[in-house]
Scaffold this motif. Structure first.
Motif, PDB file in Angstrom:
ATOM      1  N   ASP A  14       0.844  -1.182   0.000  1.00 44.22           N
ATOM      2  CA  ASP A  14       0.000   0.000   0.000  1.00 44.22           C
ATOM      3  C   ASP A  14       0.883   1.238   0.000  1.00 44.22           C
ATOM      4  O   ASP A  14       1.442   1.602   1.032  1.00 44.22           O
ATOM      5  N   GLY A  15       1.046   1.851  -1.166  1.00 41.59           N
ATOM      6  CA  GLY A  15       1.875   3.040  -1.254  1.00 41.59           C
ATOM      7  C   GLY A  15       2.700   3.049  -2.517  1.00 41.59           C
ATOM      8  O   GLY A  15       2.459   2.268  -3.452  1.00 41.59           O
ATOM      9  N   PRO A  16       3.719   3.915  -2.567  1.00 42.91           N
ATOM     10  CA  PRO A  16       4.555   4.012  -3.767  1.00 42.91           C
ATOM     11  C   PRO A  16       5.445   2.780  -3.924  1.00 42.91           C
ATOM     12  O   PRO A  16       5.741   2.077  -2.952  1.00 42.91           O
ATOM     13  N   PHE A  17       5.884   2.530  -5.143  1.00 44.73           N
ATOM     14  CA  PHE A  17       6.857   1.465  -5.376  1.00 44.73           C
ATOM     15  C   PHE A  17       8.163   1.818  -4.662  1.00 44.73           C
ATOM     16  O   PHE A  17       8.598   2.978  -4.646  1.00 44.73           O
ATOM     17  N   LEU A  18       8.796   0.799  -4.076  1.00 47.39           N
ATOM     18  CA  LEU A  18      10.077   0.937  -3.388  1.00 47.39           C
ATOM     19  C   LEU A  18      11.055  -0.064  -3.983  1.00 47.39           C
ATOM     20  O   LEU A  18      10.909  -1.276  -3.789  1.00 47.39           O
ATOM     21  N   LEU A  19      12.037   0.434  -4.719  1.00 46.69           N
ATOM     22  CA  LEU A  19      13.065  -0.420  -5.308  1.00 46.69           C
ATOM     23  C   LEU A  19      14.077  -0.802  -4.231  1.00 46.69           C
ATOM     24  O   LEU A  19      14.658   0.070  -3.584  1.00 46.69           O
ATOM     25  N   LEU A  20      14.311  -2.102  -4.050  1.00 46.59           N
ATOM     26  CA  LEU A  20      15.247  -2.622  -3.058  1.00 46.59           C
ATOM     27  C   LEU A  20      16.381  -3.342  -3.786  1.00 46.59           C
ATOM     28  O   LEU A  20      16.142  -4.285  -4.547  1.00 46.59           O
ATOM     29  N   VAL A  21      17.626  -2.899  -3.532  1.00 50.54           N
ATOM     30  CA  VAL A  21      18.787  -3.427  -4.251  1.00 50.54           C
ATOM     31  C   VAL A  21      19.811  -3.950  -3.241  1.00 50.54           C
ATOM     32  O   VAL A  21      20.321  -3.189  -2.410  1.00 50.54           O
ATOM     33  N   HIS A  22      20.110  -5.240  -3.320  1.00 53.14           N
ATOM     34  CA  HIS A  22      21.035  -5.882  -2.388  1.00 53.14           C
ATOM     35  C   HIS A  22      22.489  -5.626  -2.784  1.00 53.14           C
ATOM     36  O   HIS A  22      22.787  -5.042  -3.825  1.00 53.14           O
ATOM     37  N   GLY A  23      23.406  -6.116  -1.954  1.00 50.00           N
ATOM     38  CA  GLY A  23      24.833  -5.970  -2.205  1.00 50.00           C
ATOM     39  C   GLY A  23      25.453  -7.203  -2.831  1.00 50.00           C
ATOM     40  O   GLY A  23      24.765  -8.184  -3.168  1.00 50.00           O
ATOM     41  N   ILE A  24      26.767  -7.178  -2.959  1.00 48.82           N
ATOM     42  CA  ILE A  24      27.499  -8.255  -3.608  1.00 48.82           C
ATOM     43  C   ILE A  24      27.391  -9.549  -2.791  1.00 48.82           C
ATOM     44  O   ILE A  24      27.346  -9.526  -1.566  1.00 48.82           O
ATOM     45  N   LEU A  25      27.277 -10.679  -3.487  1.00 42.94           N
ATOM     46  CA  LEU A  25      27.160 -12.013  -2.907  1.00 42.94           C
ATOM     47  C   LEU A  25      25.879 -12.201  -2.105  1.00 42.94           C
ATOM     48  O   LEU A  25      25.777 -13.101  -1.281  1.00 42.94           O
ATOM     49  N   SER A  26      24.897 -11.351  -2.350  1.00 42.39           N
ATOM     50  CA  SER A  26      23.610 -11.474  -1.679  1.00 42.39           C
ATOM     51  C   SER A  26      22.544 -11.809  -2.718  1.00 42.39           C
ATOM     52  O   SER A  26      22.855 -12.243  -3.831  1.00 42.39           O
ATOM     53  N   SER A  27      21.281 -11.599  -2.357  1.00 36.82           N
ATOM     54  CA  SER A  27      20.176 -11.941  -3.245  1.00 36.82           C
ATOM     55  C   SER A  27      18.911 -11.279  -2.733  1.00 36.82           C
ATOM     56  O   SER A  27      18.943 -10.490  -1.776  1.00 36.82           O
ATOM     57  N   ARG A  28      17.790 -11.637  -3.316  1.00 33.70           N
ATOM     58  CA  ARG A  28      16.515 -11.086  -2.872  1.00 33.70           C
ATOM     59  C   ARG A  28      16.223 -11.442  -1.415  1.00 33.70           C
ATOM     60  O   ARG A  28      15.457 -10.752  -0.736  1.00 33.70           O
ATOM     61  N   ALA A  29      16.866 -12.511  -0.903  1.00 31.74           N
ATOM     62  CA  ALA A  29      16.664 -12.906   0.493  1.00 31.74           C
ATOM     63  C   ALA A  29      17.144 -11.827   1.461  1.00 31.74           C
ATOM     64  O   ALA A  29      16.749 -11.835   2.632  1.00 31.74           O
ATOM     65  N   GLN A  30      17.986 -10.911   0.994  1.00 30.50           N
ATOM     66  CA  GLN A  30      18.455  -9.797   1.820  1.00 30.50           C
ATOM     67  C   GLN A  30      17.297  -9.026   2.451  1.00 30.50           C
ATOM     68  O   GLN A  30      17.394  -8.534   3.576  1.00 30.50           O
ATOM     69  N   TRP A  31      16.189  -8.920   1.729  1.00 24.11           N
ATOM     70  CA  TRP A  31      15.083  -8.072   2.152  1.00 24.11           C
ATOM     71  C   TRP A  31      13.918  -8.841   2.752  1.00 24.11           C
ATOM     72  O   TRP A  31      12.916  -8.231   3.143  1.00 24.11           O
ATOM     73  N   GLU A  32      14.032 -10.157   2.852  1.00 21.43           N
ATOM     74  CA  GLU A  32      12.922 -10.953   3.354  1.00 21.43           C
ATOM     75  C   GLU A  32      12.449 -10.507   4.744  1.00 21.43           C
ATOM     76  O   GLU A  32      11.239 -10.463   5.001  1.00 21.43           O
TER      77      GLU A  32
END
Length: 277
Positions: A14-32
């Motif tokens: 609910d709200g604006p799109f928020l782009l989430l970008v992880h660091g090196i040797l990481s993945s989408r699991a960074q933001w879980e």
């Protein structure tokens, strides 16, 4: 032939799109650990870097340059149909989102980043990276996945992550493409510093800083002196602050977005577009 794209997961929210970008040797699991809280006020858009997670590893070295990532993010924004959105970068990902903010400030409501030595690195750091990076990249490309596990930043070596998050990161690390990581070291990291440009910042900016990450202390002080429109929230955590102190990170981000008016600006824009339609 269709152009290859970064892997992207668009979550409900609910709200604006928020782009989430992880660091090196990481993945989408960074933001879980953060998705549930952040989805209450935003629509999280999680991408994975080239050669990481589910993103391919392009053969073209130019794809790895930070400017090419900025172009890819802008293409994604247009595809989502967002006139303005939010960005958040972690570690190497912060070098990319900060650069996007400097190149496209008119497209942002606000931005958030965490500890990122590469984003604010001085000339000495860059010289060291250039001197040792090529050799490391060659070793990774030759050694393959076995060599990847020896890299100090591999999630297997993490010490302060919750077990379930570390398990997810280690599982995703099996998807790492050795050549993609090598090319990230060759072409992304050495071009990542924005030290000479940060004074150009025009976007409300939050740094959620993990205080236990002593290597970032000098860069934090530099940002506090030179990066306009910056707020800093210090958290008792290390480099992976959004994982190690997820609740504190989420609370800081949501409070910042509410206080700066980013969420209200989005609501106003949506209302105006609805009326115009």
């Amino acid at each position: 032939m269709s152009q290859i794209e970064l892997h992207c997961d668009v979550h409900e929210g609910d709200g604006p799109f928020l782009l989430l970008v992880h660091g090196i040797l990481s993945s989408r699991a960074q933001w879980e650990p953060n998705l549930l809280a952040l989805s209450r006020v935003t629509r999280p858009v999680v991408v994975e870097l080239w050669g990481h997670g589910r993103s391919p590893a392009p053969a073209d070295p130019g794809a790895y340059h930070p400017n090419a990532y900025v172009a890819a993010f802008e293409t994604l924004r247009k595809r989502l149909g967002a006139s303005r959105w939010l960005v958040c970068g972690q570690s190497l990902g912060a070098t990319l989102t900060l650069r996007y903010a400097l190149d496209h400030p008119e497209r942002l409501l606000a931005q958030v980043f965490t500890n990122s030595t590469s984003a604010l690195a001085d000339a000495e750091w860059v010289a060291g990276i250039r001197a040792g990076g090529a050799e490391q990249a060659d070793a990774i490309e030759r050694g393959g996945r076995a060599m990847l596990e020896k890299v100090p930043l591999h999630p297997l070596r993490a010490r302060r992550l919750p077990p379930e998050v570390q398990e997810a990161l280690v599982s995703d690390a099996k998807l790492l493409d050795p050549r993609g990581l090598a090319d990230t070291i060759r072409y992304t990291v050495p071009e990542s510093t924005l030290r000479e440009r940060v004074t150009e910042n025009r976007v409300p900016t939050l740094l959620v800083c993990g205080e236990r990450d002593r290597r970032f202390e000098a860069q934090r002080r530099f940002a506090e002196r030179h990066l306009p429109h910056l707020e800093v929230v210090a958290v008792d955590a290390g480099h992976a602050v959004n994982i190690e102190a997820a609740d504190a990170f989420d609370a800081a981000v949501i409070d910042f977005l509410e206080r700066t008016g980013a969420l209200q600006s989005h609501r106003t824009g949506v209302l105006q577009a609805h009326r115009a339609g």
